[in-house]
Scaffold this motif. Structure first.
Motif, PDB file in Angstrom:
ATOM      1  N   LEU A   1       0.821  -1.213   0.000  1.00  0.00           N
ATOM      2  CA  LEU A   1       0.000   0.000   0.000  1.00  0.00           C
ATOM      3  C   LEU A   1       0.852   1.259   0.000  1.00  0.00           C
ATOM      4  N   ASN A   2       2.053   1.181   0.571  1.00  0.00           N
ATOM      5  CA  ASN A   2       2.903   2.364   0.654  1.00  0.00           C
ATOM      6  C   ASN A   2       3.432   2.810  -0.703  1.00  0.00           C
ATOM      7  N   ALA A   3       3.264   1.965  -1.728  1.00  0.00           N
ATOM      8  CA  ALA A   3       3.719   2.337  -3.065  1.00  0.00           C
ATOM      9  C   ALA A   3       2.762   3.319  -3.734  1.00  0.00           C
ATOM     10  N   ILE A   4       1.612   3.555  -3.123  1.00  0.00           N
ATOM     11  CA  ILE A   4       0.624   4.474  -3.684  1.00  0.00           C
ATOM     12  C   ILE A   4       0.755   5.820  -2.976  1.00  0.00           C
ATOM     13  N   PRO A   5       1.112   6.885  -3.675  1.00  0.00           N
ATOM     14  CA  PRO A   5       1.281   8.190  -3.027  1.00  0.00           C
ATOM     15  C   PRO A   5      -0.021   8.670  -2.387  1.00  0.00           C
ATOM     16  N   THR A   6       0.063   9.181  -1.186  1.00  0.00           N
ATOM     17  CA  THR A   6      -1.145   9.675  -0.517  1.00  0.00           C
ATOM     18  C   THR A   6      -1.720  10.883  -1.244  1.00  0.00           C
ATOM     19  N   SER A   7      -0.886  11.608  -1.984  1.00  0.00           N
ATOM     20  CA  SER A   7      -1.389  12.771  -2.716  1.00  0.00           C
ATOM     21  C   SER A   7      -2.280  12.380  -3.884  1.00  0.00           C
ATOM     22  N   ALA A   8      -2.201  11.109  -4.311  1.00  0.00           N
ATOM     23  CA  ALA A   8      -3.015  10.647  -5.435  1.00  0.00           C
ATOM     24  C   ALA A   8      -4.359  10.104  -4.975  1.00  0.00           C
ATOM     25  N   ILE A   9      -4.606  10.086  -3.651  1.00  0.00           N
ATOM     26  CA  ILE A   9      -5.794   9.432  -3.105  1.00  0.00           C
ATOM     27  C   ILE A   9      -6.827  10.466  -2.677  1.00  0.00           C
ATOM     28  N   LYS A  10      -8.061  10.234  -3.075  1.00  0.00           N
ATOM     29  CA  LYS A  10      -9.172  11.085  -2.662  1.00  0.00           C
ATOM     30  C   LYS A  10      -9.786  10.568  -1.360  1.00  0.00           C
ATOM     31  N   ARG A  11     -10.098   9.293  -1.342  1.00  0.00           N
ATOM     32  CA  ARG A  11     -10.642   8.676  -0.135  1.00  0.00           C
ATOM     33  C   ARG A  11     -10.412   7.170  -0.196  1.00  0.00           C
ATOM     34  N   ILE A  12     -10.627   6.510   0.932  1.00  0.00           N
ATOM     35  CA  ILE A  12     -10.456   5.059   1.019  1.00  0.00           C
ATOM     36  C   ILE A  12     -11.714   4.456   1.613  1.00  0.00           C
ATOM     37  N   GLU A  13     -12.176   3.376   1.019  1.00  0.00           N
ATOM     38  CA  GLU A  13     -13.359   2.664   1.507  1.00  0.00           C
ATOM     39  C   GLU A  13     -12.925   1.282   1.978  1.00  0.00           C
ATOM     40  N   ILE A  14     -13.289   0.928   3.207  1.00  0.00           N
ATOM     41  CA  ILE A  14     -12.932  -0.377   3.768  1.00  0.00           C
ATOM     42  C   ILE A  14     -14.209  -1.160   4.010  1.00  0.00           C
ATOM     43  N   LEU A  15     -14.371  -2.264   3.299  1.00  0.00           N
ATOM     44  CA  LEU A  15     -15.544  -3.139   3.414  1.00  0.00           C
ATOM     45  C   LEU A  15     -15.126  -4.410   4.140  1.00  0.00           C
ATOM     46  N   ARG A  16     -15.869  -4.784   5.176  1.00  0.00           N
ATOM     47  CA  ARG A  16     -15.486  -5.949   5.977  1.00  0.00           C
ATOM     48  C   ARG A  16     -16.491  -7.086   5.807  1.00  0.00           C
ATOM     49  N   GLU A  17     -17.466  -7.196   6.684  1.00  0.00           N
ATOM     50  CA  GLU A  17     -18.407  -8.307   6.649  1.00  0.00           C
ATOM     51  C   GLU A  17     -19.113  -8.391   5.303  1.00  0.00           C
ATOM     52  N   GLY A  18     -19.206  -9.602   4.773  1.00  0.00           N
ATOM     53  CA  GLY A  18     -19.885  -9.806   3.505  1.00  0.00           C
ATOM     54  C   GLY A  18     -19.002  -9.599   2.297  1.00  0.00           C
ATOM     55  N   ALA A  19     -17.740  -9.223   2.509  1.00  0.00           N
ATOM     56  CA  ALA A  19     -16.860  -8.933   1.372  1.00  0.00           C
ATOM     57  C   ALA A  19     -16.588 -10.186   0.554  1.00  0.00           C
ATOM     58  N   ALA A  20     -16.331 -11.311   1.235  1.00  0.00           N
ATOM     59  CA  ALA A  20     -15.987 -12.532   0.521  1.00  0.00           C
ATOM     60  C   ALA A  20     -17.142 -13.005  -0.360  1.00  0.00           C
TER      61      ALA A  20
END
Length: 361
Positions: free
Chosen positions: A217-236
């Motif tokens: 994940l550190n290979a992606i510059p934070t300046s290129a990111i607008k937002r992050i979505e984290i999906l947990r239950e039900g993802a699989a």
């Protein structure tokens, strides 16, 4: 008198039989919900002050059943303005009430609309929800003293875990990430909804996720990111077995005609640090986007410069460094005796020459 009493009894008897029909007559309220593009499906139609709610179908049609009275009907849909109309329901079989929603303007903020984990009609149940964390990088980086994406997520997402590894070969430079305590290869990383490739590094030695291959994940510059979505239950269930732990969707920046730049610097100020200050980190970010054409096209360019200094937390070793087993000239009768001080003196060395580095690479 008896005749009057008999008549009253007759009236009460008839009322008991048919009174439900007359006293609780209900009216069907139907209509359509549209905007400039036509019918709107899955719009919410609610009677204010009650729990009477329905949604429109694919043709924008809805239906409510109400008793006579005056009601306020509210229609809402994500991405559309809420519209309200008042209706006076009389003792009729059916009443029609249509709604027209004005188009949303370009200034309305829809930054919280979630792209992953959507539940489309016909594919899964609509009456259940999947928890999704939405993290605005621009807001978080103002308050978090971290420069790498792994550490930013480690700070704001309780189910996310990532730590710097030591004495673990290449994993010293690529921090494995975990969701809900599961392996790095059991979390699916997406960029704008598309799968991000994993690294070619297999975690070895005593590192977290030993034997697995994760995503850097550190290979992606934070300046290129607008937002992050984290999906947990039900993802699989929605994304496959490689998303058992969950899904991290990184939404890239799409702004135009805005220059965003930032500089971050920090380190460890501690009595345990080398020279009381070590492990300095420096990061410079820049982002700028330009419009392309008249139909919403754009090019957004982001850059990041990162520099990280090492630190060491291993103190001088006080145990046995040399025993008489290390002295071939003492053969054939070695006993395992500690001869560290004698051997160091013979070699002209000190214990400081045999201290391994344990800390940040």
């Amino acid at each position: 008198m008896n005749k009057k009493l008999y008549s009253l009894k007759k009236i009460f008897f008839l009322t008991a039989l048919f009174g439900g029909t007359f006293l609780f007559a209900q009216t069907k309220v139907t209509g359509t919900v549209e905007d400039v593009n036509g019918p709107i499906d899955q719009a919410t139609v609610n009677v204010k002050g009650t729990n009477i709610t329905t949604t429109t179908d694919a043709d924008g049609l809805y239906q409510l059943t109400l008793e006579p009275g005056k009601y306020e009907i509210i229609v809402s849909k994500i991405g559309e303005p809420t519209t309200t109309q008042t209706i006076n329901v009389l003792d009729e079989n059916e009443v029609s009430l249509d709604f027209f929603l004005q188009s949303i303007n370009s200034e309305t903020d829809l930054s919280e609309v979630v792209l992953i984990g959507s539940r489309a009609v016909g594919r899964t149940q609509l009456d259940s929800s999947t928890p999704v964390d939405v993290i605005d990088i621009k807001e978080v980086t103002k308050d978090v003293g971290q420069v790498s994406l792994n550490q930013i997520l480690n700070y704001v997402a309780p189910s996310f875990s990532s730590n710097t590894q030591v004495i673990s070969d290449g994993t010293d430079h690529i921090d494995p990430a975990s969701l809900r305590g599961l392996g790095p290869d059991q979390v699916l990383v997406l960029i704008n909804g598309k799968r991000r490739h994993t690294t070619s590094l297999v975690n070895i030695n005593g590192s977290f996720g030993k034997g697995s291959v994760g995503t850097d994940l550190n290979a992606i510059p934070t300046s290129a990111i607008k937002r992050i979505e984290i999906l947990r239950e039900g993802a699989a269930a929605q994304y496959g077995s490689d998303a058992i732990a969950g899904v991290i969707n990184i939404v890239l920046e799409d702004s135009t005609d805005k220059l965003r730049a930032s500089i971050s610097y920090g380190g460890n100020l501690s009595r345990n640090a080398e020279d009381n200050f070590d492990g300095e980190t420096f990061q410079a970010n820049v982002n700028y986007g330009v419009k392309v054409g008249e139909k919403g096209g754009f090019v957004n360019v982001a850059g990041s410069y990162d520099k990280r200094q090492p630190f060491n937390r291993q103190k001088e070793f006080t145990g046995t460094i040399f025993s008489d087993y290390n002295r071939p000239d003492l053969y054939p009768n070695p006993t395992g005796k500690d001869i560290t001080e004698e051997e160091l003196a013979r070699r002209g060395e000190t214990r400081a020459d045999y201290v391994s580095r344990i800390g940040q690479s």
